[in-house]
Design an enzyme around this catalytic site. Structure first.
Site, PDB file in Angstrom:
ATOM      1  N   SER A  39      34.706 112.906  12.567  1.00  0.00           N
ATOM      2  CA  SER A  39      34.264 114.010  13.434  1.00  0.00           C
ATOM      3  C   SER A  39      33.572 115.088  12.611  1.00  0.00           C
ATOM      4  CB  SER A  39      35.450 114.704  14.110  1.00  0.00           C
ATOM      5  OG  SER A  39      36.255 113.800  14.762  1.00  0.00           O
ATOM      6  N   HIS A  71      31.247 111.345  17.644  1.00  0.00           N
ATOM      7  CA  HIS A  71      31.307 110.099  16.867  1.00  0.00           C
ATOM      8  C   HIS A  71      30.173 109.251  17.400  1.00  0.00           C
ATOM      9  CE1 HIS A  71      35.935 110.271  16.059  1.00  0.00           C
ATOM     10  NE2 HIS A  71      35.335 111.403  15.792  1.00  0.00           N
ATOM     11  N   ARG A  95      34.114 106.154  14.015  1.00  0.00           N
ATOM     12  CA  ARG A  95      35.061 105.064  13.750  1.00  0.00           C
ATOM     13  C   ARG A  95      35.877 104.806  15.010  1.00  0.00           C
ATOM     14  NH1 ARG A  95      37.394 109.062  10.162  1.00  0.00           N
ATOM     15  NH2 ARG A  95      37.578 107.634   8.406  1.00  0.00           N
ATOM     16  N   THR A  96      36.633 103.716  14.974  1.00  0.00           N
ATOM     17  CA  THR A  96      37.598 103.431  16.042  1.00  0.00           C
ATOM     18  C   THR A  96      38.965 103.927  15.581  1.00  0.00           C
ATOM     19  OG1 THR A  96      36.298 101.501  16.651  1.00  0.00           O
ATOM     20  CG2 THR A  96      38.570 101.554  17.442  1.00  0.00           C
ATOM     21  N   HIS A  97      39.741 104.495  16.503  1.00  0.00           N
ATOM     22  CA  HIS A  97      41.063 105.058  16.183  1.00  0.00           C
ATOM     23  C   HIS A  97      42.183 104.244  16.830  1.00  0.00           C
ATOM     24  CE1 HIS A  97      38.281 108.471  15.700  1.00  0.00           C
ATOM     25  NE2 HIS A  97      39.147 108.933  14.811  1.00  0.00           N
ATOM     26  N   TYR A  99      44.571 105.417  18.479  1.00  0.00           N
ATOM     27  CA  TYR A  99      44.927 105.971  19.801  1.00  0.00           C
ATOM     28  C   TYR A  99      44.105 105.378  20.936  1.00  0.00           C
ATOM     29  CZ  TYR A  99      40.988 109.221  18.910  1.00  0.00           C
ATOM     30  OH  TYR A  99      39.764 109.749  18.604  1.00  0.00           O
ATOM     31  N   GLU A 100      43.026 104.624  20.611  1.00  0.00           N
ATOM     32  CA  GLU A 100      42.240 103.972  21.661  1.00  0.00           C
ATOM     33  C   GLU A 100      42.987 102.786  22.259  1.00  0.00           C
ATOM     34  OE1 GLU A 100      38.045 103.435  20.441  1.00  0.00           O
ATOM     35  OE2 GLU A 100      38.420 105.027  18.987  1.00  0.00           O
ATOM     36  N   ALA A 127      38.198 114.693   9.950  1.00  0.00           N
ATOM     37  CA  ALA A 127      38.563 116.065  10.291  1.00  0.00           C
ATOM     38  C   ALA A 127      40.056 116.032  10.582  1.00  0.00           C
ATOM     39  CB  ALA A 127      37.790 116.511  11.518  1.00  0.00           C
ATOM     40  N   MET A 214      44.441 111.536  12.650  1.00  0.00           N
ATOM     41  CA  MET A 214      44.649 110.313  13.430  1.00  0.00           C
ATOM     42  C   MET A 214      43.813 109.143  12.904  1.00  0.00           C
ATOM     43  SD  MET A 214      44.729 112.064  17.196  1.00  0.00           S
ATOM     44  CE  MET A 214      45.510 113.683  17.438  1.00  0.00           C
ATOM     45  N   SER A 215      43.443 109.167  11.621  1.00  0.00           N
ATOM     46  CA  SER A 215      42.570 108.101  11.102  1.00  0.00           C
ATOM     47  C   SER A 215      42.862 107.797   9.638  1.00  0.00           C
ATOM     48  CB  SER A 215      41.105 108.534  11.263  1.00  0.00           C
ATOM     49  OG  SER A 215      40.791 109.577  10.371  1.00  0.00           O
ATOM     50  N   ASN A 238      41.353 122.776  11.782  1.00  0.00           N
ATOM     51  CA  ASN A 238      42.261 123.647  12.542  1.00  0.00           C
ATOM     52  C   ASN A 238      43.582 123.758  11.769  1.00  0.00           C
ATOM     53  OD1 ASN A 238      42.460 120.695  13.892  1.00  0.00           O
ATOM     54  ND2 ASN A 238      44.479 121.656  13.933  1.00  0.00           N
ATOM     55  N   HIS A 250      39.366 120.825  21.023  1.00  0.00           N
ATOM     56  CA  HIS A 250      38.473 119.833  20.396  1.00  0.00           C
ATOM     57  C   HIS A 250      37.105 120.423  20.031  1.00  0.00           C
ATOM     58  CE1 HIS A 250      37.182 115.828  19.278  1.00  0.00           C
ATOM     59  NE2 HIS A 250      36.152 115.899  20.102  1.00  0.00           N
TER      60      HIS A 250
HETATM   61  I1  8IG Z   1      40.437 117.550  13.846  1.00  0.00           I
HETATM   62  O1  8IG Z   1      46.072 119.081  14.156  1.00  0.00           O
HETATM   63  C1  8IG Z   1      42.330 117.200  13.955  1.00  0.00           C
HETATM   64  N1  8IG Z   1      42.816 115.979  14.019  1.00  0.00           N
HETATM   65  N2  8IG Z   1      47.242 114.667  14.364  1.00  0.00           N
HETATM   66  N3  8IG Z   1      46.673 116.902  14.259  1.00  0.00           N
HETATM   67  C2  8IG Z   1      46.322 115.579  14.278  1.00  0.00           C
HETATM   68  N4  8IG Z   1      45.062 115.176  14.213  1.00  0.00           N
HETATM   69  C3  8IG Z   1      44.123 116.119  14.121  1.00  0.00           C
HETATM   70  C4  8IG Z   1      44.413 117.479  14.099  1.00  0.00           C
HETATM   71  C5  8IG Z   1      45.760 117.897  14.177  1.00  0.00           C
HETATM   72  N5  8IG Z   1      43.258 118.153  14.006  1.00  0.00           N
END
Ligand code: 8IG
Length: 276
Positions: A39, A71, A95-97, A99-100, A127, A214-215, A238, A250
């Site tokens: 991201s 993405h 990319r693919t995550h 969570y998909e 990110a 998450m990646s 963040n 987001h």
């Molecule tokens: I951008 O605060 C991003 N991706 N798990 N937590 C998780 N994934 C993220 C975060 C976050 N910020």
């Protein structure tokens, strides 16, 4: 067999097939280094120059269309020339995550394709949320190590791969020589798609984590298991949940990523010739 069936039944064969298709479409038989842009990292790819080839990732067997805005789902090839060295860089935008919900095979198909295309070094960018209170938003951090809270591995069977030097010390030290302000941290992999609760972030901090996202972790493991050297770079976009009292959004995440990405792209372009 369809490319998707092959991806789940024999993922390495699927990656070999995708690498062959990439070579055919691009006319470039071999790549040296792969970069996966997360991201907000598209600006970093633009800093590498003008691509010599670009296609939609889903034109290559086993890849599906991207799920998240920011993405873009493109695959590019760049020629980086320095001191008589010609380096072919294969860049995945997006990319693919996990969570998909498609399983781990599509998540690591890009890096496996890259290794089958010849890449000896894989640079994974993302990110993420900052757990370490010393980090500020917009700060890039080198991944020194990870903690997997998903318990998902891209490997199956009796393959007991050592992960002691998963995030290459050699490459981290080259990066820090080029930019002495770069921090290092421990990245926690969280499945998502929900962000963490404040209590989960407190737990992660106690465990020794600095970054959460998450990646990256499945891709790092898959690339390392195939013998590639891995660099991970997180952009803190963040403060993780419960740190500032603000909710996570987001759009903010995407904007913070863009600002720092072009600076990181310039740094990557300068350092890539030293990595190969
Ligand atoms: I951008 O605060 C991003 N991706 N798990 N937590 C998780 N994934 C993220 C975060 C976050 N910020």
């Amino acid at each position: 067999m369809s490319a998707t069936d092959l991806l789940y039944s024999d993922p390495l064969a699927a990656a070999t097939r995708a690498a062959a298709e990439l070579a055919k479409r691009s006319g470039i038989p071999h790549h040296d280094i792969a970069l996966v842009m997360g991201s907000g990292w598209v600006g970093a790819a633009d800093a590498l120059g003008t691509p010599t080839f670009e296609c939609d990732a889903h034109e290559l067997p086993g890849f599906s269309a991207p799920a998240v805005e920011g993405h873009s789902g493109k695959v590019r090839s760049y020629l980086i020339s320095e001191n008589g060295k010609n380096i072919r860089a294969l860049v995945f935008l997006g990319r693919t995550h996990l969570y998909e919900g498609k399983g781990v095979e599509p998540v690591v198909h890009g890096v496996r394709t890259a290794v089958q295309a010849g890449c000896k070094v894989v640079i994974l960018t993302n990110a993420c949320g900052g757990i370490n209170r010393d980090y500020s938003v917009g700060q890039p951090v080198l991944i020194r190590d990870h903690i997997s809270l998903t318990a998902v591995s891209p490997l199956s069977g009796a393959t007991f791969v050592d992960l002691t030097d998963l995030y290459s010390k050699r490459i981290r030290s080259i990066m820090k020589s080029a930019d002495s302000t770069l921090a290092e941290g421990v990245y926690v992999h969280w499945r998502g798609p929900t962000y963490e609760t404040p209590a989960e972030i407190a737990m992660m901090r106690t465990m020794g984590a600095d970054l959460v996202g998450m990646s990256t972790v499945p891709e790092a493991i898959a690339a390392h298991a195939l013998g590639a050297e891995v660099l991970g770079i997180s952009l803190v976009t963040n403060a993780a949940a419960g740190i500032t009292g603000e909710k996570l959004n987001h759009e903010e995440v995407i904007a913070a990523g863009k600002a720092a990405a072009s600076r990181m792209g310039t740094l990557l372009k300068q350092t890539i010739p030293q990595l190969i």
